[in-house]
Enzyme design. Structure first.
Site, PDB file in Angstrom:
ATOM      1  CE  LYS A   1      -1.898  -2.556   3.088  1.00 37.61           C
ATOM      2  NZ  LYS A   1      -2.648  -3.358   4.048  1.00 37.61           N
TER       3      LYS A   1
ATOM      4  CD  GLU B   1      -8.841  -5.499  -7.381  1.00 37.13           C
ATOM      5  OE1 GLU B   1      -9.196  -5.280  -8.535  1.00 37.13           O
ATOM      6  OE2 GLU B   1      -9.361  -4.913  -6.407  1.00 37.13           O
TER       7      GLU B   1
ATOM      8  CB  VAL C   1      -8.128  -1.402  -1.806  1.00 40.88           C
ATOM      9  CG1 VAL C   1      -9.412  -0.951  -1.107  1.00 40.88           C
ATOM     10  CG2 VAL C   1      -7.182  -0.237  -1.953  1.00 40.88           C
TER      11      VAL C   1
ATOM     12  N   GLY D   1      -8.541  -6.777   0.259  1.00 39.00           N
ATOM     13  CA  GLY D   1      -8.190  -8.191   0.060  1.00 39.00           C
ATOM     14  C   GLY D   1      -8.779  -8.795  -1.196  1.00 39.00           C
TER      15      GLY D   1
ATOM     16  N   GLY E   1      -3.253 -14.135  10.839  1.00 45.29           N
ATOM     17  CA  GLY E   1      -2.550 -13.548   9.685  1.00 45.29           C
ATOM     18  C   GLY E   1      -3.284 -12.377   9.067  1.00 45.29           C
TER      19      GLY E   1
ATOM     20  CD  GLU F   1      -0.949  -4.271   6.940  1.00 41.16           C
ATOM     21  OE1 GLU F   1       0.022  -3.940   6.268  1.00 41.16           O
ATOM     22  OE2 GLU F   1      -1.845  -5.012   6.494  1.00 41.16           O
TER      23      GLU F   1
ATOM     24  CG  ASP G   1      -4.546  -1.452   6.565  1.00 42.43           C
ATOM     25  OD1 ASP G   1      -3.599  -1.729   5.814  1.00 42.43           O
ATOM     26  OD2 ASP G   1      -5.687  -1.945   6.439  1.00 42.43           O
TER      27      ASP G   1
ATOM     28  CE  LYS H   1      -6.316  -2.375   3.426  1.00 43.16           C
ATOM     29  NZ  LYS H   1      -6.791  -3.208   4.522  1.00 43.16           N
TER      30      LYS H   1
ATOM     31  N   GLY I   1      -6.095 -11.976   4.747  1.00 46.11           N
ATOM     32  CA  GLY I   1      -5.865 -13.420   4.718  1.00 46.11           C
ATOM     33  C   GLY I   1      -4.953 -13.776   3.561  1.00 46.11           C
TER      34      GLY I   1
END
Ligand code: HSE
Length: 325
Positions: free
Chosen positions: A111, A135, A138, A140, A193, A196, A207, A211, A305
């Site tokens: 990002k 892609e 932002v 996932g 997971g 960050e 975060d 985005k 994820g």
């Protein structure tokens, strides 16, 4: 299509495992993590690289670096998946500039470079007649950038509202449904997971704001950075506040809002009714776009994820691959 992968954390591991299962037409020629790298212009087995990483903590030779991969390996697409640095975007932005300048396509989940240097990198890609796709930066697995740039092309997007951070959404959901404390829920999100490398980015709203900036620049070419967003996180939220909202058939979500005509670029925790479309659970993200032709569109999907984010990276790789055929 030859790819070189930089970064073997949550997303990188997910991508290699997906390529191993269904990466027909994709040849992995190099991989670098933060301490080593491996190059084979004939192609590497993603499975073998993953096994070595799990066993030794390294993907390749300690003497080799990401820079040597970018400057010397044979690849068509640089897949840059290293962790986000929201202050400087380094070292990723240097990697991306070098690859674009070599005439290589770039796909990234990082990002920092897109939030801070979008215009410059897009221009560099254009000048070198290659693609820069992002892609996975932002939401996932949700194909939001593709939707904005292709599916909704021709629409005027008036505003957008979204839940853009899976970690915060997971924490808020677990606090409300199981009565966990903020720290217990954060630890779970880290283990799964979602968070960050530095989870302060998640819980302080940074975060989600990054985005939002990426989306705003993609839609309106606003040329804004994180400094232009008003940001409040969920790190100071108490279990009592969550419980009080629940008692009123409402709940708390970290909402990102971009309304250019009001000059609003904001991320903040909001109390909203449980029936609202943006009230999604766990690591889900949701984005509502208000458009002139298509009306309101809300997209919901896994916002974080390993495999879910790899889905977005793979989509970008295949988009470039198919365009070249
Ligand atoms: N840490 C991020 C999140 C990962 O929780 O949404 C996806 O960008």
């Amino acid at each position: 299509m030859k790819i070189a992968v930089i970064g073997l954390g949550t997303v990188g591991k997910g991508l290699l495992s997906v390529i191993d299962r269904k990466g027909e037409g994709i040849l992995l020629t190099a991989v670098a993590d933060s301490k080593s790298a491996i190059i084979s212009n004939q192609g590497l087995s993603p499975k073998t690289v993953l096994e070595k990483k799990v066993k030794t903590g390294l993907c390749g030779e300690p003497g080799l670096t990401a820079k040597s991969v970018i400057d010397t390996a044979d690849y068509d697409i640089l897949v840059e998946l290293s962790p986000t640095n929201a202050d400087t975007a380094e070292p990723a932005v240097t990697y991306i500039r070098s690859a674009l300048a070599r005439g290589k396509h770039v796909v990234t989940s990082n990002k920092g470079p897109i939030a801070l240097y979008y215009r410059e990198l897009k221009e560099l890609a254009h000048k070198n007649e290659v693609s820069l796709r992002y892609e996975a930066t932002v939401a996932g697995a949700i194909p939001i950038i593709h939707t904005l740039c292709h599916g909704l092309k021709g629409n005027t997007i008036k505003s957008l509202y979204g839940v853009l951070n899976g970690t915060c959404n997971y924490i808020l959901t677990r606090m409300a449904s199981e009565g966990l404390t903020y720290l217990q829920a954060l630890n779970e999100a880290r283990e799964l997971g979602y968070a960050e490398a530095d989870p302060a980015y998640d819980v302080k709203g940074i975060d989600a704001a990054i985005k939002l900036v990426i989306l705003a620049n993609t839609i309106w070419d606003m040329g804004i950075t994180l400094k232009d967003a008003k940001v409040t996180g969920i790190d100071l939220l108490t279990s009592d506040a969550v419980r009080l909202a629940e008692e009123q058939e409402s709940t708390i979500r970290l909402i990102a809002e971009a309304v250019p005509e009001k000059g609003m670029i904001r991320v903040s925790p909001r109390i909203i009714p449980k029936s609202h479309p943006l009230v999604v659970d766990g690591s889900l993200n949701a984005i509502t776009l208000c458009t002139d032709l298509a009306g309101e569109i809300t997209m919901i999907g896994k916002g974080a994820g390993s495999i879910e984010t790899a889905s977005a990276v793979l989509g970008d790789i295949l988009f470039i691959y198919e365009k070249k055929e």
